[in-house]
Write a protein that holds these residues in place. Structure first.
Motif, short mmCIF file in Angstrom:
data_model
loop_
_atom_site.label_atom_id
_atom_site.label_comp_id
_atom_site.label_asym_id
_atom_site.label_seq_id
_atom_site.Cartn_x
_atom_site.Cartn_y
_atom_site.Cartn_z
N TYR A 4 0.84 -1.19 0.00
CA TYR A 4 0.00 0.00 0.00
C TYR A 4 0.88 1.25 0.00
CZ TYR A 4 1.10 -0.19 4.97
OH TYR A 4 1.76 -0.25 6.17
N GLU A 5 0.27 2.37 -0.32
CA GLU A 5 0.95 3.66 -0.32
C GLU A 5 0.53 4.44 0.92
OE1 GLU A 5 3.12 4.55 -2.73
OE2 GLU A 5 2.76 2.66 -3.75
N VAL A 6 1.34 5.39 1.33
CA VAL A 6 1.00 6.24 2.48
C VAL A 6 1.11 7.70 2.06
CG1 VAL A 6 1.63 6.91 4.82
CG2 VAL A 6 1.81 4.51 4.12
N PHE A 7 0.05 8.46 2.32
CA PHE A 7 0.04 9.89 2.06
C PHE A 7 0.14 10.62 3.38
CE2 PHE A 7 -2.16 13.96 1.45
CZ PHE A 7 -1.42 14.46 0.38
N GLU A 8 1.11 11.50 3.51
CA GLU A 8 1.33 12.27 4.74
C GLU A 8 0.36 13.46 4.75
OE1 GLU A 8 3.93 11.68 7.03
OE2 GLU A 8 4.77 9.97 5.95
N LEU A 9 -0.61 13.44 5.64
CA LEU A 9 -1.61 14.51 5.72
C LEU A 9 -1.12 15.70 6.53
CD1 LEU A 9 -4.71 12.28 6.49
CD2 LEU A 9 -4.23 13.44 4.34
N GLY A 10 -0.15 15.48 7.39
CA GLY A 10 0.28 16.54 8.29
C GLY A 10 -0.67 16.63 9.47
N ALA A 26 -3.26 5.65 4.63
CA ALA A 26 -2.76 4.51 3.87
C ALA A 26 -3.82 4.14 2.82
CB ALA A 26 -2.51 3.33 4.79
N TYR A 27 -3.37 3.86 1.61
CA TYR A 27 -4.31 3.52 0.55
C TYR A 27 -3.68 2.52 -0.42
CZ TYR A 27 -1.63 6.72 -2.39
OH TYR A 27 -0.63 7.34 -3.08
N LYS A 28 -4.57 1.85 -1.14
CA LYS A 28 -4.13 0.89 -2.16
C LYS A 28 -4.99 1.10 -3.39
CE LYS A 28 -3.07 -3.95 -2.76
NZ LYS A 28 -2.89 -5.21 -2.08
N THR A 29 -4.38 1.04 -4.55
CA THR A 29 -5.13 1.23 -5.79
C THR A 29 -5.18 -0.07 -6.57
OG1 THR A 29 -3.14 1.94 -6.97
CG2 THR A 29 -4.47 3.66 -5.96
N TYR A 30 -6.24 -0.22 -7.35
CA TYR A 30 -6.44 -1.39 -8.20
C TYR A 30 -6.85 -0.89 -9.58
CZ TYR A 30 -6.78 -3.85 -3.75
OH TYR A 30 -6.54 -4.35 -2.50
N ALA A 40 -13.62 5.73 -9.73
CA ALA A 40 -12.92 5.65 -8.45
C ALA A 40 -13.89 5.30 -7.32
CB ALA A 40 -12.23 6.97 -8.15
N LEU A 41 -13.40 4.57 -6.35
CA LEU A 41 -14.20 4.16 -5.20
C LEU A 41 -13.32 4.23 -3.96
CD1 LEU A 41 -16.78 2.76 -4.06
CD2 LEU A 41 -15.61 0.60 -4.50
N ALA A 42 -13.83 4.84 -2.90
CA ALA A 42 -13.11 4.88 -1.63
C ALA A 42 -13.85 4.01 -0.63
CB ALA A 42 -13.02 6.31 -1.12
N SER A 43 -13.12 3.25 0.16
CA SER A 43 -13.73 2.35 1.12
C SER A 43 -12.93 2.35 2.42
CB SER A 43 -13.76 0.94 0.53
OG SER A 43 -14.25 0.02 1.48
N GLU A 48 -10.04 0.76 10.90
CA GLU A 48 -10.06 2.22 10.96
C GLU A 48 -11.37 2.72 11.56
OE1 GLU A 48 -9.15 0.45 8.35
OE2 GLU A 48 -7.20 1.15 7.72
N LEU A 49 -12.48 2.09 11.20
CA LEU A 49 -13.77 2.50 11.74
C LEU A 49 -13.83 2.25 13.24
CD1 LEU A 49 -16.17 1.26 8.92
CD2 LEU A 49 -15.38 3.58 9.37
N ALA A 50 -13.25 1.15 13.69
CA ALA A 50 -13.21 0.87 15.12
C ALA A 50 -12.37 1.92 15.83
CB ALA A 50 -12.64 -0.52 15.37
N TYR A 51 -11.26 2.32 15.22
CA TYR A 51 -10.40 3.35 15.80
C TYR A 51 -11.16 4.66 15.91
CZ TYR A 51 -6.99 7.06 16.14
OH TYR A 51 -6.32 8.18 16.52
N LEU A 52 -11.86 5.03 14.85
CA LEU A 52 -12.60 6.29 14.86
C LEU A 52 -13.69 6.27 15.92
CD1 LEU A 52 -12.89 7.05 11.05
CD2 LEU A 52 -11.44 8.19 12.73
N SER A 53 -14.34 5.11 16.10
CA SER A 53 -15.36 4.99 17.12
C SER A 53 -14.75 5.18 18.51
CB SER A 53 -16.02 3.62 17.02
OG SER A 53 -16.95 3.46 18.07
N ALA A 54 -13.61 4.55 18.76
CA ALA A 54 -12.92 4.70 20.05
C ALA A 54 -12.47 6.14 20.23
CB ALA A 54 -11.74 3.75 20.12
N PHE A 55 -11.98 6.76 19.17
CA PHE A 55 -11.53 8.16 19.26
C PHE A 55 -12.70 9.06 19.62
CE2 PHE A 55 -10.37 12.33 17.70
CZ PHE A 55 -9.10 12.47 18.25
N ASP A 56 -13.88 8.81 19.04
CA ASP A 56 -15.07 9.60 19.36
C ASP A 56 -15.40 9.50 20.84
OD1 ASP A 56 -15.43 10.54 16.80
OD2 ASP A 56 -16.93 9.05 16.26
#
Length: 64
Positions: A4-10, A26-30, A40-43, A48-56
């Motif tokens: 996968y690739e990683v984009f630094e968001l800052g 982190a993302y992967k393209t096909y 294009a489709l983002a999923s 990650e969803l579990a992390y976001l839930s815990a963060f909330d």
């Protein structure tokens, strides 16, 4: 080398005002992007969803 690739968001400021320091995406393209750029489709993955839930929950506790 990863599959996968990683984009630094800052630093990312959330609507709540909290900041995620040095956030990364982190993302992967096909396949290939169509000329019209309409295939294009983002999923989000479950981890990650579990992390976001815990963060909330943490965010709510901090602002209570």
């Amino acid at each position: 080398m990863s599959d996968y690739e990683v984009f630094e968001l800052g630093d990312v400021v959330l609507q709540s005002g909290l900041t995620l320091r040095q956030a990364k995406l982190a993302y992967k393209t096909y396949g290939k992007l169509a000329a019209l750029r309409d295939n294009a489709l983002a999923s989000a993955r479950g981890v990650e969803l579990a992390y976001l839930s815990a963060f909330d929950e943490i965010e709510q506790a901090l602002t209570a």
